[in-house]
Design a protein around this motif. Structure first.
Motif, short mmCIF file in Angstrom:
data_model
loop_
_atom_site.label_atom_id
_atom_site.label_comp_id
_atom_site.label_asym_id
_atom_site.label_seq_id
_atom_site.Cartn_x
_atom_site.Cartn_y
_atom_site.Cartn_z
N ASP A 117 43.40 46.74 -104.98
CA ASP A 117 43.37 45.87 -106.16
C ASP A 117 44.78 45.38 -106.44
N ARG A 149 41.97 43.71 -102.19
CA ARG A 149 40.65 44.27 -101.95
C ARG A 149 40.33 45.30 -103.04
N ALA A 206 37.69 46.54 -103.79
CA ALA A 206 36.64 47.46 -103.35
C ALA A 206 37.19 48.74 -102.73
N ALA A 251 36.50 51.95 -104.58
CA ALA A 251 35.32 51.79 -105.42
C ALA A 251 34.09 52.36 -104.70
N ASN A 252 32.92 52.23 -105.32
CA ASN A 252 31.66 52.69 -104.73
C ASN A 252 31.66 54.19 -104.46
N HIS A 272 35.10 55.64 -108.97
CA HIS A 272 36.19 54.98 -108.24
C HIS A 272 37.39 55.90 -108.22
N ARG A 286 33.36 51.05 -98.38
CA ARG A 286 31.98 50.76 -98.03
C ARG A 286 31.85 49.81 -96.85
N GLY A 297 32.09 43.43 -101.98
CA GLY A 297 32.51 44.81 -102.12
C GLY A 297 32.60 45.61 -100.84
#
Length: 552
Positions: free
Chosen positions: A274, A289, A291, A294-295, A402, A485, A493
């Motif tokens: 980020d 990015r 992502a 995250a996830n 996250h 991911r 994402g």
């Protein structure tokens, strides 16, 4: 700053964990391919690693374990969750409870349907079979002769584990002799990753047979500090070892296999994450990015604890006399309680018949801990009275969290925000799981062994009280995944594509549990090793392409 010492390899693998050991071993099978493996931890030649029950000693061991904690979590009423992660050759496969679960076929079919060709269960079954040395009955589903030893424990399990399965069967859950076979559903004895009475980690199975190869270089005590780039291509890794800074160059690829915490951490330290958050930490963004990190997914669960009216493993693992006797038996025969996991039986069931597949995992342990802080069990300090535990977790939690680095210091642990129980469906499933525990415990086959329910206690009956207990006593089941991911669209994402290449960066792949699009049912060590097997095959296939593949 001291100028880094440089050397080269065709492939640089960061992290000698479940997937990294498989990748390094498989790639180095080609004597013309030079492989370097970097591991922040040290040797796995420790009794806490080698002896199966020793994982109790590794649970908080600073030399074997990263010992992470989450931030205070609202779903846990502000409690922090403890996250043991392996910091040793073999990674978390060297310190886990050794329960071997592939997952449900539908788990992987959903990965493929999400835009990841080659990741259906039919695609992955050959990799599961290849990695396995299953000591049970042969079948079209199981493998023989692979690196990872897998054994059934029905003949060695505690008598109360047999009673639990009889009770579960009486409660309506069918017995399944092989939940890693044609179908996962049902109850049975857990299979564990041991061979000859010793833990069979990814290091034991893959790395030790390969480590004498002249084309495989293993560096322990090597903390990766950042990735090295030339334009949009990753060309190497900087790492710190024995107080000095080193640099290793990859002629072909860098593969990150540092796990669901350390892989996104290294990407963020290297400017992939980020952009706004990186800038606030003084890190120059190489690729925006959000992502990355995250996830985040994890299984959580809780135990109901029962006082027993007959001997349990408390009498073996508690008093010195019991420990000495078990130790002498283990030294003489490599058998007995010290050769097993305390998670002896369990299964995968549906919380209601209307579901199309199992959504609850059951656990049975023939010992108890009522004095332990939740999430901080010590295998060698069970209750002084006989007791046992029946636990559950939900297989496919919907909650997503996250994690992110808190500074530019590679040695600083990241902020981990699991956001447990943020999806209402998860709490509903766990409440249903509590009812399943009591349904099984009420069956005469196990009820005859129970004096009383100690935790949460029979007074915890209303939904409100059960929910409060779940929030107060649930812990991580130590299966973090999903933080890089896999998917076809980085704007939606995804961090890596179906061949595990980082979107937008050449020469860089991720291969560990962080690539899981969605968490699999059950313990995730077997799927993590499988990712390493499949990654190695894809890397070899792509080696026929020009060296500059993937640059973009």
């Amino acid at each position: 700053m001291v100028k880094p010492v440089q050397f080269e390899a065709d492939y640089v693998v960061v992290g000698a964990g479940s997937a990294g050991c498989a990748i390094a071993a498989r790639l180095s099978e080609d004597p013309a391919t030079k492989v370097a493996l970097l591991e922040a931890g040290g040797s796995d030649l420790s009794p806490w690693v080698r002896m199966p029950i020793g994982y109790g000693g590794a649970f908080f061991h600073p030399g074997l374990n990263w010992r992470y904690y989450s931030e205070p979590d609202e779903g846990f009423l502000g409690r922090k969750a403890y996250w043991p992660r392996g910091k040793v050759l073999g990674g978390s496969s060297a310190i886990n409870a050794m329960v071997y679960v592939r997952g449900q076929a539908r788990d992987f079919d959903l990965w493929a349907e999400a835009g990841n060709p080659g990741w259906s269960y039919a695609d992955l079954l050959p990799h599961f079979r290849k990695m396995e040395d299953y000591a049970g009955q042969p079948s079209e589903w199981r493998g023989r002769g692979g690196p990872i030893g897998v054994r059934d424990i029905d003949g060695a399990a505690h008598p109360l584990s047999h009673a639990f399965l009889a009770a579960a069967s009486a409660a309506g859950y069918h017995l399944n002799p092989d939940y890693n076979g044609a179908d996962q559903e049902g109850v049975g004895f857990f299979q564990i990753t041991t061979r000859g009475g010793l833990r069979c980690s990814a290091a034991t199975g893959y790395l030790h047979p390969a480590r004498r190869r002249p084309n495989l270089r293993i560096e322990t005590g090597a903390l990766a500090t950042r990735l090295i780039f030339e334009g949009r291509r990753c060309v190497g890794v900087e790492y710190r070892q024995h107080g000095r800074l080193f640099e290793i160059r990859a002629r072909r690829e860098v593969i990150l296999s540092a796990g669901a915490v350390n892989t996104p951490q290294l990407l963020q330290l290297s400017g992939i994450g980020d952009a706004a958050r990186l800038a606030a930490l003084g890190i120059e963004t190489r690729l925006d990015r959000p992502a990355v990190g995250a996830n985040l997914q994890d299984h959580i669960g809780f135990d109901y604890i029962f006082e027993a009216n007959r001997p349990t493993l408390n009498a073996v693992l508690g008093p010195w006399r019991g420990r000495i006797g078990a130790g002498l038996r283990y030294l003489a025969t490599r058998d007995g309680p010290l050769s097993l996991s305390v998670n002896q039986a369990g299964g995968f069931v549906r919380s209601d018949p209307g579901r199309d597949r199992p959504n609850i995992q059951l656990y049975f342990s023939p010992l108890s801990y009522t004095r332990a802080v939740p999430g901080r069990r010590r295998l060698l300090a069970p209750d002084v009275f006989p007791g046992f535990m029946i636990g559950i977790s939900n297989c496919h939690p919907k909650s997503r969290g996250h994690l992110h680095i808190r500074s530019s210091d590679p040695a600083a642990p990241p902020e981990i925000h699991p956001r447990y129980l943020s999806a209402p469906e998860d709490l509903d499933e766990l409440v249903s799981g509590a009812a399943i525990i009591r349904k099984i415990a009420s069956q005469p086959q196990i009820a005859a062994a129970i004096n009383r329910e100690l935790q949460p206690g029979v007074e915890t009956r209303t939904r409100e009280a059960i929910v409060e207990d779940i929030r107060q006593r649930s812990t991580s089941v130590y299966h973090p995944c999903g933080t890089c991911r896999m998917g076809p669209d980085p704007d939606a994402g995804a961090v890596v594509d179906a061949r595990l290449r980082v979107h937008g960066i050449g020469g860089l792949r991720v291969a560990d549990a962080s690539i899981f699009p969605s968490i699999t049912a059950g313990n995730i060590n077997a799927p993590a090793i499988m990712v390493g097997e499949k990654a190695a095959q894809m890397i070899r296939e792509d080696a026929a392409l020009p060296v500059g593949w993937g640059s973009r």
